[in-house]
Design a protein around this motif. Sequence first.
Motif, PDB file in Angstrom:
ATOM      1  N   VAL A 259       0.829  -1.204   0.000  1.00 39.63           N
ATOM      2  CA  VAL A 259       0.000   0.000   0.000  1.00 39.63           C
ATOM      3  C   VAL A 259       0.866   1.257   0.000  1.00 39.63           C
ATOM      4  O   VAL A 259       0.559   2.256  -0.668  1.00 39.63           O
ATOM      5  N   LEU A 260       1.971   1.247   0.747  1.00 39.04           N
ATOM      6  CA  LEU A 260       2.828   2.428   0.888  1.00 39.04           C
ATOM      7  C   LEU A 260       3.720   2.672  -0.324  1.00 39.04           C
ATOM      8  O   LEU A 260       4.097   3.814  -0.589  1.00 39.04           O
ATOM      9  N   LEU A 261       4.065   1.627  -1.054  1.00 38.03           N
ATOM     10  CA  LEU A 261       5.050   1.753  -2.119  1.00 38.03           C
ATOM     11  C   LEU A 261       4.660   2.779  -3.182  1.00 38.03           C
ATOM     12  O   LEU A 261       5.496   3.620  -3.563  1.00 38.03           O
ATOM     13  N   PRO A 262       3.418   2.786  -3.712  1.00 39.47           N
ATOM     14  CA  PRO A 262       3.093   3.807  -4.729  1.00 39.47           C
ATOM     15  C   PRO A 262       3.220   5.228  -4.207  1.00 39.47           C
ATOM     16  O   PRO A 262       3.658   6.127  -4.940  1.00 39.47           O
ATOM     17  N   VAL A 263       2.845   5.467  -2.944  1.00 43.63           N
ATOM     18  CA  VAL A 263       2.956   6.809  -2.385  1.00 43.63           C
ATOM     19  C   VAL A 263       4.420   7.227  -2.285  1.00 43.63           C
ATOM     20  O   VAL A 263       4.772   8.380  -2.570  1.00 43.63           O
ATOM     21  N   LEU A 264       5.283   6.303  -1.895  1.00 44.58           N
ATOM     22  CA  LEU A 264       6.709   6.624  -1.805  1.00 44.58           C
ATOM     23  C   LEU A 264       7.289   6.954  -3.170  1.00 44.58           C
ATOM     24  O   LEU A 264       8.132   7.844  -3.296  1.00 44.58           O
ATOM     25  N   VAL A 265       6.834   6.256  -4.214  1.00 46.74           N
ATOM     26  CA  VAL A 265       7.318   6.544  -5.564  1.00 46.74           C
ATOM     27  C   VAL A 265       6.881   7.937  -6.008  1.00 46.74           C
ATOM     28  O   VAL A 265       7.679   8.715  -6.560  1.00 46.74           O
ATOM     29  N   VAL A 266       5.616   8.267  -5.776  1.00 51.39           N
ATOM     30  CA  VAL A 266       5.120   9.606  -6.144  1.00 51.39           C
ATOM     31  C   VAL A 266       5.850  10.679  -5.352  1.00 51.39           C
ATOM     32  O   VAL A 266       6.225  11.731  -5.895  1.00 51.39           O
ATOM     33  N   PHE A 267       6.065  10.439  -4.062  1.00 52.92           N
ATOM     34  CA  PHE A 267       6.775  11.415  -3.239  1.00 52.92           C
ATOM     35  C   PHE A 267       8.195  11.616  -3.739  1.00 52.92           C
ATOM     36  O   PHE A 267       8.683  12.752  -3.798  1.00 52.92           O
ATOM     37  N   ALA A 268       8.876  10.537  -4.092  1.00 50.52           N
ATOM     38  CA  ALA A 268      10.246  10.659  -4.590  1.00 50.52           C
ATOM     39  C   ALA A 268      10.295  11.437  -5.901  1.00 50.52           C
ATOM     40  O   ALA A 268      11.251  12.176  -6.167  1.00 50.52           O
ATOM     41  N   ALA A 269       9.240  11.290  -6.733  1.00 53.80           N
ATOM     42  CA  ALA A 269       9.224  11.985  -8.014  1.00 53.80           C
ATOM     43  C   ALA A 269       8.940  13.475  -7.864  1.00 53.80           C
ATOM     44  O   ALA A 269       9.423  14.287  -8.665  1.00 53.80           O
ATOM     45  N   LEU A 270       8.168  13.857  -6.845  1.00 52.78           N
ATOM     46  CA  LEU A 270       7.745  15.254  -6.702  1.00 52.78           C
ATOM     47  C   LEU A 270       8.390  15.978  -5.527  1.00 52.78           C
ATOM     48  O   LEU A 270       8.089  17.148  -5.295  1.00 52.78           O
ATOM     49  N   GLN A 271       9.277  15.311  -4.780  1.00 54.49           N
ATOM     50  CA  GLN A 271       9.783  15.914  -3.545  1.00 54.49           C
ATOM     51  C   GLN A 271      10.579  17.188  -3.787  1.00 54.49           C
ATOM     52  O   GLN A 271      10.639  18.062  -2.917  1.00 54.49           O
ATOM     53  N   ARG A 272      11.180  17.352  -4.953  1.00 55.84           N
ATOM     54  CA  ARG A 272      11.968  18.565  -5.198  1.00 55.84           C
ATOM     55  C   ARG A 272      11.086  19.809  -5.267  1.00 55.84           C
ATOM     56  O   ARG A 272      11.582  20.934  -5.151  1.00 55.84           O
ATOM     57  N   HIS A 273       9.774  19.622  -5.489  1.00 63.45           N
ATOM     58  CA  HIS A 273       8.875  20.775  -5.551  1.00 63.45           C
ATOM     59  C   HIS A 273       8.346  21.176  -4.177  1.00 63.45           C
ATOM     60  O   HIS A 273       7.740  22.250  -4.045  1.00 63.45           O
ATOM     61  N   ILE A 274       8.535  20.326  -3.158  1.00 62.69           N
ATOM     62  CA  ILE A 274       7.856  20.561  -1.882  1.00 62.69           C
ATOM     63  C   ILE A 274       8.368  21.824  -1.206  1.00 62.69           C
ATOM     64  O   ILE A 274       7.600  22.719  -0.840  1.00 62.69           O
ATOM     65  N   VAL A 275       9.693  21.925  -1.021  1.00 59.07           N
ATOM     66  CA  VAL A 275      10.251  23.085  -0.319  1.00 59.07           C
ATOM     67  C   VAL A 275       9.963  24.360  -1.090  1.00 59.07           C
ATOM     68  O   VAL A 275       9.542  25.380  -0.520  1.00 59.07           O
ATOM     69  N   THR A 276      10.144  24.331  -2.408  1.00 62.96           N
ATOM     70  CA  THR A 276       9.871  25.509  -3.229  1.00 62.96           C
ATOM     71  C   THR A 276       8.413  25.903  -3.128  1.00 62.96           C
ATOM     72  O   THR A 276       8.070  27.083  -3.002  1.00 62.96           O
ATOM     73  N   GLY A 277       7.524  24.916  -3.182  1.00 58.93           N
ATOM     74  CA  GLY A 277       6.098  25.216  -3.156  1.00 58.93           C
ATOM     75  C   GLY A 277       5.640  25.731  -1.811  1.00 58.93           C
ATOM     76  O   GLY A 277       4.794  26.639  -1.747  1.00 58.93           O
ATOM     77  N   LEU A 278       6.177  25.202  -0.732  1.00 64.16           N
ATOM     78  CA  LEU A 278       5.742  25.636   0.600  1.00 64.16           C
ATOM     79  C   LEU A 278       6.309  27.005   0.962  1.00 64.16           C
ATOM     80  O   LEU A 278       5.726  27.721   1.778  1.00 64.16           O
ATOM     81  N   THR A 279       7.453  27.388   0.393  1.00 69.74           N
ATOM     82  CA  THR A 279       8.056  28.683   0.713  1.00 69.74           C
ATOM     83  C   THR A 279       7.724  29.769  -0.294  1.00 69.74           C
ATOM     84  O   THR A 279       8.031  30.932  -0.049  1.00 69.74           O
ATOM     85  N   GLN A 280       7.086  29.401  -1.403  1.00 71.61           N
ATOM     86  CA  GLN A 280       6.819  30.396  -2.433  1.00 71.61           C
ATOM     87  C   GLN A 280       5.838  31.457  -1.958  1.00 71.61           C
ATOM     88  O   GLN A 280       5.903  32.602  -2.358  1.00 71.61           O
TER      89      GLN A 280
END
Length: 285
Positions: A259-280
Amino acid sequence: MTADSRPLSRRNLAAALVADYLPIMLAILIVVLPLAYLILSSFKSPADVITQKLVVLPDPWHPANYSEAARIVPFPRLFLNSAIVTVVGAGIKVLLAVFTAYALVFVRFPGRKYVFWAVLATLMVPPQVSVVPNFVFVSGLGGQDTYWGIILPGLATGFGTFLLRQSFLTLPAEVIDAAQVDGAGHWRRLWHMVVPMAAPSIATVALVNIVFEWNDYLWPLVIVSDPQMMTLPVGLTLLQNSENSAASYGIVMAGTVMVLLPVLVVFAALQRHIVTGLTQGSVKG
């Protein structure tokens, strides 16, 4: 320059280690260790799971837990259900957040401030409070054991609207005004200017909604009773109920990893946007 004032002196290195790196390492261990133990336990035999001694590495490795979990629970069907609910639900949430945030920032209408306050008020209400009213409403419309019945109540969320509004407020107003002078309407300004400039924030909202929809447990558990319409988190209850002995913990953990594996894959693919998006959106309020 004294020895202690140099950047790489022992005193400065020790201070950096204690003040910076040590808290980071502790935080990483707190997050990673339970996940690592879950993955390792999914490969353990029943004897390694129920023993009173701490067994870190499986001995021997027992990958049959995954095939046994797939035999007990129809994971392909549950995966399809979760994928449909996640893609449709998260997609609609992101679109609603983009439209609402754009209207709150770039459209002049009476009571705009109060509408934003109402959006913020939805963040203060626990989702558990609305379970019974939503169940009465959705079941009255015939939404039990349907995809739209799972998706509909979760569309009203204020987090994405709040985050995107803060992000849109930091966009250069002169660029938007220039496009308006050139004759660009709201639709064109939204999709050709606002959305590309706020892409990191939109990606962050999408990731948060994807994780929430995929892991949502309470509402699908309430509104769905047909095993063929269950999502993956709810389907794990079938696995736990059918294998309720302590010896089956490895099978349950194997199902949890799937169950967790697909979420981890999506998170790994989009994680570079997290800090930028939260601080923008942190410059203006």
